[in-house]
Design an enzyme around this catalytic site. Sequence first.
Site, PDB file in Angstrom:
ATOM      1  N   CYS A   1      -0.473   3.180 -37.706  1.00 41.91           N
ATOM      2  CA  CYS A   1      -1.691   3.275 -38.522  1.00 41.91           C
ATOM      3  C   CYS A   1      -2.710   2.230 -38.094  1.00 41.91           C
ATOM      4  O   CYS A   1      -3.905   2.518 -37.960  1.00 41.91           O
ATOM      5  CB  CYS A   1      -1.356   3.134 -40.001  1.00 41.91           C
ATOM      6  SG  CYS A   1      -0.389   1.673 -40.380  1.00 41.91           S
TER       7      CYS A   1
ATOM      8  N   CYS B   1     -11.721  -0.340 -45.763  1.00 41.68           N
ATOM      9  CA  CYS B   1     -11.390   1.016 -45.315  1.00 41.68           C
ATOM     10  C   CYS B   1     -12.604   1.933 -45.481  1.00 41.68           C
ATOM     11  O   CYS B   1     -13.304   1.882 -46.486  1.00 41.68           O
ATOM     12  CB  CYS B   1     -10.232   1.543 -46.148  1.00 41.68           C
ATOM     13  SG  CYS B   1      -9.884   3.283 -45.900  1.00 41.68           S
TER      14      CYS B   1
ATOM     15  N   CYS C   1       0.835  -1.203   0.000  1.00 41.00           N
ATOM     16  CA  CYS C   1       0.000   0.000   0.000  1.00 41.00           C
ATOM     17  C   CYS C   1       0.866   1.248   0.000  1.00 41.00           C
ATOM     18  O   CYS C   1       1.723   1.423   0.871  1.00 41.00           O
ATOM     19  CB  CYS C   1      -0.926   0.008   1.211  1.00 41.00           C
ATOM     20  SG  CYS C   1      -2.296  -1.127   0.982  1.00 41.00           S
TER      21      CYS C   1
ATOM     22  N   CYS D   1       0.386   8.999 -39.652  1.00 46.36           N
ATOM     23  CA  CYS D   1       1.687   8.688 -40.250  1.00 46.36           C
ATOM     24  C   CYS D   1       2.345   9.962 -40.777  1.00 46.36           C
ATOM     25  O   CYS D   1       3.536  10.184 -40.608  1.00 46.36           O
ATOM     26  CB  CYS D   1       1.517   7.666 -41.378  1.00 46.36           C
ATOM     27  SG  CYS D   1       3.100   7.128 -42.060  1.00 46.36           S
TER      28      CYS D   1
ATOM     29  N   CYS E   1     -11.595   7.290 -43.212  1.00 48.48           N
ATOM     30  CA  CYS E   1     -11.573   8.321 -42.174  1.00 48.48           C
ATOM     31  C   CYS E   1     -10.250   9.073 -42.218  1.00 48.48           C
ATOM     32  O   CYS E   1     -10.121  10.140 -41.626  1.00 48.48           O
ATOM     33  CB  CYS E   1     -11.805   7.720 -40.795  1.00 48.48           C
ATOM     34  SG  CYS E   1     -10.409   6.756 -40.185  1.00 48.48           S
TER      35      CYS E   1
ATOM     36  N   THR F   1      -0.967  -1.128  -5.563  1.00 45.29           N
ATOM     37  CA  THR F   1      -1.317   0.080  -6.313  1.00 45.29           C
ATOM     38  C   THR F   1      -0.130   1.026  -6.505  1.00 45.29           C
ATOM     39  O   THR F   1       0.862   0.947  -5.793  1.00 45.29           O
ATOM     40  CB  THR F   1      -2.462   0.827  -5.624  1.00 45.29           C
ATOM     41  OG1 THR F   1      -2.081   1.048  -4.266  1.00 45.29           O
ATOM     42  CG2 THR F   1      -3.732   0.015  -5.659  1.00 45.29           C
TER      43      THR F   1
END
Lengths: 419, 70, 456
Positions: A385, A342, A135, A352, A345, A201
């Site tokens: 990509c 594809c 902890c 890239c 978009c 954590t």
Amino acid sequence: MADLSINLAGIKSPNPFWLASAPPTNSGYQVQRAFEAGWGGAVWKTLGDPILNVSSRFAAINFNGQRVAGFNNIELITDRPLDVNLKEIYETKKRFPNHAIIASLMVEPKQEKWHEIVKRVEDVGVDGLELNFGCPHGMAERGMGSASGQVPSLVEKQTYWVKEAAKTPVIVKLTPNITDITVTAEAAVNGGADAISMINTINSLMGVDLDTWNTIPHVAGKGAHGGYCGPAVKPIALNMVAECARNPRISVPISGIGGISNWQDAVEFILMGAAGVQVCTAAMHHGFRIVEDMIEGLDHYLDSKNISAVSELIGKSVPRYSDWGNLDLHYNITAQINTDVCINCNKCHIACEDTSHQCIDMIKGDNGRSYLKVREEDCVGCNLCAIVCPVEGAITMVEQTSMQPMTWNERQAALNSSK
Amino acid sequence: MSEHEQYLAEKEKIDQLLSEGYNIYHAVENLDGAFVEFFHLKSGTKKTLHIRTANARKYFSSIFIQQKSS
Amino acid sequence: MVTIKTQRISITDLERNFEEADRGFTNQEALEESNRCLFCYDAPCIKACPTGIDIPSFIKKIASGNLLGSAKTIMSSNPVGASCARVCPTEELCEGSCVLNHSTSPIQIGKLQRYATDWAIKNEQTLFKAGTPNGKTAAVIGGGPAGLSAARELARFGFRVTIYEAAEKAGGLNTYGIVSFRLPQSISFWEVEQVQKLNVRILTNTMAGRDVSAEELLHSYDYIVLAAGMAHVPDLRIEGEELKGVYDAIEFVKATKSGKLSRDFAGKRVAVIGAGNTAIDGATCSVRLGAENVKILYRRSVEEMTAYDFEYEFAKQDGVEFRWLTAPKRIIGDAEGQVAGIECVQMALGDPGEDGRRSPAEVEGSEFTLPVDAVIKAIGQTRHLPLIEAFGLQHEYGVVTADKETFQTSNPKIFACGDILFGKGKGDAMVVTAAQQGKLAAYAIHKQAQTAGTAK
Ligand SMILES: Cc1cc2nc3c(=O)[nH]c(=O)nc-3n(C[C@H](O)[C@H](O)[C@H](O)COP(=O)(O)OP(=O)(O)OC[C@H]3O[C@@H](n4cnc5c(N)ncnc54)[C@H](O)[C@@H]3O)c2cc1C
Ligand SMILES: Cc1cc2nc3c(=O)[nH]c(=O)nc-3n(C[C@H](O)[C@H](O)[C@H](O)COP(=O)(O)O)c2cc1C
Ligand code: SF4
């Protein structure tokens, strides 16, 4: 149905899914509900001198509308007296003799303190112990939790003290708030740990409220760093498990923890060397019922792979995890865009173009339709990509023929030998 | 010239020397890339190529390893 | 576009029927939908929006909680963007071009646009400032979408702009013509106010050609923007047109947006003639006024109907009946001169005409009579011929002739935009095109003023 039972350093449970020591395992009522739902084991909410908690304890990070991508808390260990917890552990174990109950423990780094608590919890019939050296908040300010978990000698010494008194297997739960977790893992092994678990954590501040300028969460206008967990920490936890698993000096079983939300996450941890997994945030987000799909999903996965027992999966990917210097420099993949799938978009293009190697062209075809094309010779195979592409199957990374494998280490060895 | 074309040009220079019978015997790498030294066994001549592109630096080192193992 | 969740018409509470039917996105819905947007590069939706709103940007701003920025992005490209969010046929425009049509389902751009603009309305935001005065003046004739758009842009360039508006309030068909359950007047008024805040003077109840002459306007202003839209619905030119109970659809809709709702239609049978946007609005208004049966009579078939699919769906959900290939021959009156029925004739479609639509012809002997209490005419709109001629502008059957890019008319001082330019076969008469033309006319005027300025 495959055999889902596990035996982690002698602790047996009907399946590899344990609840991590946290609010879900705070009481007998909860752990019994969890076992009814199907959880194979539970690491009881950490026992020790009962603490005092503050109100406003948790916060979550929501990413692009996805709730609880990460979770954080400033809660401490159990605030209930030991005898109350022990009575409930006893009753739960009696009702569920085949399920694993592990007592998580945290006391000051003193030998007699460890001896006392180990004896008392083992008397009620726990299946194992987990030492909470993890902890990062509150308890650490008092020299416990991650404060002792960050010092290899303290990890080793305290593990040793526990082992002096313990009759059941001892798991040491490690903190991720350290540069190289294999160092403390090794210390635990040297102290005699039967197993290690990770991660606890991660130090974190969830946020700042833009209107009040308070921290998130805050307690009456003040905040303190908390512990981070949930889906966002999975890659960090997985790496730590894998680093320990591939380290020959860390020869004990590993209980994997950190961001595990479904059976697929669990399989990844097991493949990377975990003998079982623990879950906290996912259960806190959705309730105990998520284990049903975890069990079924794992079972179906094993069946589909013709694997008869989950134990056979353990560590299967570990040999594939290595150092960067052992990777083949000639391995060559390039992106390929399937223009039928594809949707234009153009996200790959701009990613890239602006941030990688400028090799996806936006082309206008003879018919006036635009399409995207990778100039393969300039593609370095970075995956960007394919990562940003929102449509499945539109971008494939295709292996290209390449020269004989050559790693960095081999290359440097050759070049250096010529000096 | 694109990075790929630069690579092809550098590779061609390396291949040219190899075809002329040169062997790589040494390479120095620094901030500016690799300076690969070639040696012609018969004539005893030396030549140095400055190799900059990443792919050509991979290429020459593979050739070097091949030469050493054969 | 409009999607109706619970379609219920009340017979007693007519006012409720005229409240906006779509409740809009909740915060949660807007957040989820905005995060679904891919943030395309060179996004097709931007090109599909006649006003070219940077849609991915305004959506990302919703996702990031920058609602003021989102509203500005929308309204800077489209001065009537709040209305458009409600009335644009989005599946033919932005949403129709969303790349997600090819994978999952398109982003609900219209509803997101509404969410952002609603935020600006609720939070009483003023989005733009007037430009530094450039010493030039412009009169805008007509305060509808085209006029407001031109005025806003001119004011931003520093022109002193005066809008002449014949009606009591500005906003044009957004204020009076598009039914309030799709577009409440308050939205149109907010857009008018946004324009007014740029020091644009709006003279309402002032009709060019009546209250102020064309010569006077030409004399008093450097530039004139003619944005008077179209006029009333033409006559059917059949017997019985003068009977009580025969309405002009636009006037009829206007009445539902001007104060108290009429109770005269409760339980009545209504026939609407035509099948364009106006006919749909007339029919759905009738239903919402409590009419018992509403029929749309159209002399062609469903294929030729010019109303949008979503409008057709909306009308069907309201319970409107469609009678295709049905033409009115005669309106029948009773002794009091009140509509009692309509005699119709069955039609058959012939070969495609000039506009590509197949022209209908009567089927001999197929006459029949429908008993109705009211007839609503919705067969298009007439033109503002007297006004156009008062300005001496070139026109074709009342459609002003203007340059396709600059919107300059045969008088170089006068620019025209919006429905006043709308002619058969030239696309759809839409709020969004009117807005874009208004913008472009303003840009052309600004450009001309600048070159004129430097030449001096
Ligand atoms: C019933 C109906 C429903 C429609 N539904 C839709 C829809 O859902 N979506 C959509 O995109 N489009 C719709 N349209 C079309 C759209 O309303 C118009 O294309 C748009 O309003 C045109 O804008 P405008 O500014 O050119 O003309 P208008 O909106 O007609 O504005 C012209 C203004 O000029 C004023 N005016 C006229 N003469 C004078 C004068 N002599 N002097 C001063 N002022 C004058 C008028 O009072 C009016 O305010 C609908 C049209 C109608 C009739
Ligand atoms: C609210 C909360 C309280 C926690 N308390 C304890 C604790 O008392 N003892 C402990 O060992 N770990 C504690 N943890 C850490 C979890 O056991 C676990 O290691 C961590 O949450 C990572 O797993 P997850 O990503 O599945 O949540 C706590 C976590 C949370 C969220
Ligand atoms: S979940 Fe909410 S209500 Fe329940 S204890 Fe926590 S803060 Fe209180």
